[in-house]
Each structure stands twice: as structure tokens, then as C-alpha cells.
Design an enzyme around this catalytic site. Structure first.
Site, mmCIF file in Angstrom:
data_model
loop_
_atom_site.group_PDB
_atom_site.id
_atom_site.type_symbol
_atom_site.label_atom_id
_atom_site.label_comp_id
_atom_site.label_asym_id
_atom_site.label_seq_id
_atom_site.Cartn_x
_atom_site.Cartn_y
_atom_site.Cartn_z
ATOM 1 N N ILE A 118 0.846 -1.187 0.000
ATOM 2 C CA ILE A 118 0.000 0.000 0.000
ATOM 3 C C ILE A 118 0.881 1.236 0.000
ATOM 4 O O ILE A 118 1.875 1.311 0.722
ATOM 5 C CB ILE A 118 -0.974 -0.003 1.203
ATOM 6 C CG1 ILE A 118 -1.963 1.168 1.091
ATOM 7 C CG2 ILE A 118 -0.226 -0.013 2.530
ATOM 8 C CD1 ILE A 118 -3.173 1.018 2.009
ATOM 9 N N ALA A 119 0.539 2.197 -0.857
ATOM 10 C CA ALA A 119 1.347 3.397 -1.039
ATOM 11 C C ALA A 119 0.588 4.619 -0.530
ATOM 12 O O ALA A 119 -0.281 5.150 -1.228
ATOM 13 C CB ALA A 119 1.715 3.574 -2.521
ATOM 14 N N GLU A 163 -3.436 -3.313 12.162
ATOM 15 C CA GLU A 163 -2.077 -2.996 11.729
ATOM 16 C C GLU A 163 -1.175 -2.742 12.934
ATOM 17 O O GLU A 163 -0.054 -3.269 13.014
ATOM 18 C CB GLU A 163 -2.087 -1.768 10.813
ATOM 19 C CG GLU A 163 -0.694 -1.336 10.371
ATOM 20 C CD GLU A 163 -0.709 -0.069 9.531
ATOM 21 O OE1 GLU A 163 0.383 0.399 9.168
ATOM 22 O OE2 GLU A 163 -1.804 0.448 9.232
ATOM 23 N N ARG A 164 -1.664 -1.953 13.876
ATOM 24 C CA ARG A 164 -0.841 -1.627 15.038
ATOM 25 C C ARG A 164 -0.640 -2.827 15.941
ATOM 26 O O ARG A 164 0.439 -3.015 16.523
ATOM 27 C CB ARG A 164 -1.463 -0.441 15.777
ATOM 28 C CG ARG A 164 -1.302 0.850 14.987
ATOM 29 C CD ARG A 164 -2.164 1.995 15.453
ATOM 30 N NE ARG A 164 -1.853 3.190 14.644
ATOM 31 C CZ ARG A 164 -2.568 4.300 14.644
ATOM 32 N NH1 ARG A 164 -3.658 4.395 15.388
ATOM 33 N NH2 ARG A 164 -2.201 5.320 13.889
ATOM 34 N N SER A 193 2.780 11.688 8.071
ATOM 35 C CA SER A 193 1.495 11.157 8.541
ATOM 36 C C SER A 193 0.294 11.977 8.064
ATOM 37 O O SER A 193 -0.846 11.600 8.325
ATOM 38 C CB SER A 193 1.487 11.096 10.076
ATOM 39 O OG SER A 193 2.495 10.229 10.552
ATOM 40 N N ILE A 231 7.757 2.655 0.840
ATOM 41 C CA ILE A 231 6.715 1.669 0.559
ATOM 42 C C ILE A 231 7.266 0.260 0.796
ATOM 43 O O ILE A 231 8.041 -0.274 -0.008
ATOM 44 C CB ILE A 231 6.190 1.810 -0.886
ATOM 45 C CG1 ILE A 231 5.783 3.266 -1.163
ATOM 46 C CG2 ILE A 231 5.018 0.850 -1.100
ATOM 47 C CD1 ILE A 231 4.812 3.851 -0.152
ATOM 48 N N GLY A 247 7.690 14.431 2.098
ATOM 49 C CA GLY A 247 7.273 15.710 2.685
ATOM 50 C C GLY A 247 5.949 15.706 3.399
ATOM 51 O O GLY A 247 5.620 16.668 4.090
ATOM 52 N N HIS A 294 -11.880 14.570 2.682
ATOM 53 C CA HIS A 294 -12.774 14.082 1.631
ATOM 54 C C HIS A 294 -12.047 14.112 0.282
ATOM 55 O O HIS A 294 -11.205 14.969 0.027
ATOM 56 C CB HIS A 294 -14.027 14.947 1.544
ATOM 57 C CG HIS A 294 -15.012 14.465 0.524
ATOM 58 N ND1 HIS A 294 -15.795 13.355 0.720
ATOM 59 C CD2 HIS A 294 -15.301 14.931 -0.721
ATOM 60 C CE1 HIS A 294 -16.539 13.162 -0.353
ATOM 61 N NE2 HIS A 294 -16.261 14.107 -1.240
#
Length: 382
Positions: free
Chosen positions: A124-125, A245-246, A133, A158, A130, A182
Site C-alpha cells: 500500500i502506497a 495494523e498496530r 502522517s 513503501i 514531505g 474528503h
């Protein structure tokens, strides 16, 4: 402490994974570290023992498991062996859930058999140079053109980006001045699409057998049939799998810290200083006892969290607590265990040195420790 969350099927699977790692992974780790990736044929072999298809529905060749416990066992054993299988953890525990949750039937028929037999690996990308998060601030765009989207942008850091045949790319398909979140969409880019190029394989401090790449997209024509879920709704979709994931990061952190602890115990029992084993010194005993206590606490948190995940009740705040505690403990434990090795712990020929380098990123990816504290603080009404 006795772990009570596993049954006989779990234990049998653990033995299969352990035997595979001993015969096919441990002897090759140094070679894969130098290569900078795990060869794709290895993922076909992990598929042969059932790892890749654990949660793929049976009608597509998978195991149809609803429980995360089997995934947990696989990556515990990988950590206990002080090894890595490159981008497989991200593929299974981070990326695959998006396909499971959002693929339509046509997409399932196209991709799921390949996931199950190990011929397809996905990444997943999200991260861009820059932006870090700040997903809402990404610059990658996808403009609708008939039955396609024209994708332009670049991504970095990635995991699995070199090996992956499918890459979920997060791109901006529209702009809303009142809501920056959005207008983001998930597009599945396939290997070989014109304009999709993989840049240099990034040289990292640790996890050197895990391929990490820069990706570039220049006028890549992605069919609308490759959109995952709803157009413009990616931000909320991305948050859906954060807890798993975490937790998966915490599981690997716990397992590698456990491996480091065992390596240190073995070493101090063998190594002699001033005429007696290092294990006879009080400081050695106290340090390793403290590590054992932290490991027990982390394991209890993880086991409780996995049960909650399977029940659909693991909250983002609780997942953040587990990741924060376990990864911070991992850093301390592996550092202390390397110290037990003295100068030899700094040598690459000793697995503890690799564990030390690999551990540092646990407190960064999947959300930094600071981000985890923000999530936890919000749950406290702060």
C-alpha cells in the site's frame, strides 16, 4: 504465564511454521539481508504451508479463517526465529484486509486466487515525500477520464514496493475546501501498467531483507474497475484497519524481544568473565529478570487485544496502548540484551545486532509513539 487463547489446531500450525522457518528461512537470512529483499519464490512456499491464504475465503483457494490467531502464530514464530519475511507481514496484516473488506466480486475472482497461492503480493502506497502522517495533505492525484483514472504522483517508504504485483495507491480524486479528508480514493495499480515505475530500493538501518521502495506514477491509466470501495471515501476506509495494523506491529515487536531475551540468556550462560559465567553476576540476573517481567506484561496485553480483535471490539485507543507499551519495551529489552553480549553484540554475525537495528522502526511505522499517545489522550477526553 500460561497462554490460554490457543487450541490444538493452533499448536499444530505453529509446529508447521516453525519447521519451515528452521529449514528454509533461518539458513538464508544473511543472503536475503545482502540482497535487500526476500525472493518472490519464497512466498509461494509460505503459501504451500497455508500462511498466505489464511483469511482468503475457501472458494478462492484460501483457508477461510475468521480469526487473527493463525496470523499471530505465523509472525510470532518468524520473530522467535529472529528472522523476517520481507513484505509478507504488511501484505497479510495491513494490505489484505482492504481487499477483503472492499473488493467486489469481480475483483475477488481476479486477485484472491493469486493471494492464496503466493503468486500475488500486494503493498500500500500512502506516504509521500514531505507529507509523513498527513494523509489529507497528499499531492498524488487521479483524474477521471472515461472508464479510467489518470494517476500522477510519487510515494516513498513503501514496504514491499519492489516485489509487489499490486499496489494500493491513495490518491486525491477531488478537493473539498471544507474537508481536507474528503476526496481520497484507493486505486489498485498493477505491475506493468505504463507510467508506473519503481525507483531505488531504499537503504535502511534495519529490516534490510524487507524491500522498501520509492514509487512513481506518471500518467498511469488505472481502470475504474480497479477502484477499491467508494470513490472519495478512502480516508475513513484507511482508518478501518489501523487497530489490526498496530496490533500486528506489536506482535512482531514482542516476538523479536522474546528472541533477544533468549539469545541473551544463552550467551550469558556460555560466556565466562573473571573465571565464571556472566550469568552468575547479580546485575545480569536483575537485568534479565526485568526484561522477563516486561515481556510477560506485553504478552498479556497482546493476547487480550487479539481476543478483542476477533470479537470486533478492539478500539483504536486500546490498540494504540498495546503498540506503545510493547514497542517501547522492545527497544529497551533488545538494547539491554545486546549489552549482555558485550562487544560481540555489536557484530553483525550475531543475530542480536540485527534485532537491535530492526527494532528501531517499530516506534515509527504504523503511527509513531507520539501519535499513539495522542490517540490514547483523546480517548481520555484530553
Amino acid at each position: 504465564m500460561e497462554r490460554t487463547i490457543f487450541n490444538e489446531d493452533h499448536q499444530a500450525f505453529r509446529e508447521v511454521v516453525r519447521d519451515f522457518l528452521d529449514s528454509e528461512v533461518v539458513p538464508n537470512m544473511d543472503k536475503w539481508e545482502d540482497l535487500g529483499m526476500v525472493p518472490m519464490d519464497v512466498y509461494r512456499r509460505t503459501a504451500d504451508i497455508g500462511i498466505n491464504g489464511l483469511q482468503i475465503p475457501e472458494e478462492y483457494g484460501g483457508g477461510g479463517m475468521d480469526s487473527f490467531l493463525f496470523n499471530m502464530i505465523a509472525f510470532e514464530e518468524i520473530g522467535y526465529a529472529a528472522t523476517s519475511l520481507g513484505g509478507l507481514q504488511v501484505h497479510l496484516n495491513t494490505v489484505l484486509p482492504y481487499f477483503l473488506d472492499y473488493c467486489n466480486e469481480e475483483q475477488r475472482q481476479r486477485w484472491f486466487p493469486g493471494f492464496a497461492d503466493g503468486s500475488l503480493l500486494a503493498s500500500i502506497a500512502m506516504t509521500e515525500p514531505g507529507t509523513g502522517s498527513d494523509l489529507a495533505g497528499m499531492a498524488t492525484t487521479a483524474v477521471r477520464d472515461g472508464d479510467d483514472f489518470i494517476l500522477n504522483g510519487s510515494k516513498t517508504f513503501i514496504t514491499g514496493g519492489t516485489n509487489a504485483q499490486l499496489v494500493i495507491v491513495v490518491a486525491r480524486t477531488s478537493t473539498d475546501s471544507d474537508d481536507r479528508r474528503h476526496g481520497l480514493t484507493l486505486l489498485v495499480v498493477e505491475d506493468g501498467m505504463a507510467g508506473f515505475t519503481r525507483g531505488r530500493k531504499l537503504e535502511k538501518l534495519g529490516l534490510r531483507s524487507s524491500d522498501t521502495a520509492e514509487l512513481s506514477f506518471v500518467d498511469v491509466r488505472v481502470p475504474a474497475a480497479n477502484v477499491l470501495g467508494e470513490v472519495g471515501k478512502a480516508f475513513s476506509m484507511l482508518g478501518h484497519n489501523l487497530s489490526q495494523e498496530r496490533l500486528s506491529i506489536a506482535i512482531t515487536a514482542q516476538a523479536t524481544a522474546t528472541a533477544a531475551h533468549k539469545l541473551a540468556i544463552d550467551y550469558v550462560n556460555e560466556r565466562k568473565v573473571f573465571g565464571k559465567p556472566v550469568s552468575h553476576f547479580q546485575n545480569t540476573k536483575f537485568v534479565l529478570a526485568d526484561c522477563a517481567t516486561n515481556l510477560a506484561a506485553g504478552q498479556a496485553m497482546i493476547d487480550q487485544a487479539v481476543v478483542a480483535l476477533d470479537a470486533g471490539k478492539l478500539s483504536p485507543a486500546d490498540a494504540a496502548k498495546v503498540k506503545l507499551f510493547v514497542t517501547e519495551a522492545q527497544g529497551r529489552i533488545i538494547d539491554q540484551c545486546l549489552q549482555m553480549h558485550g562487544g560481540y553484540g555489536y557484530m553483525r554475525e550475531y543475530p542480536i545486532s540485527r534485532l537491535y537495528a530492526d527494532a528501531r522502526v517499530s516506534r515509527i511505522f504504523g503511527g509513531t509513539s507520539e501519535v499513539m499517545k495522542v490517540v490514547i489522550a483523546k480517548s481520555l477526553g484530553l
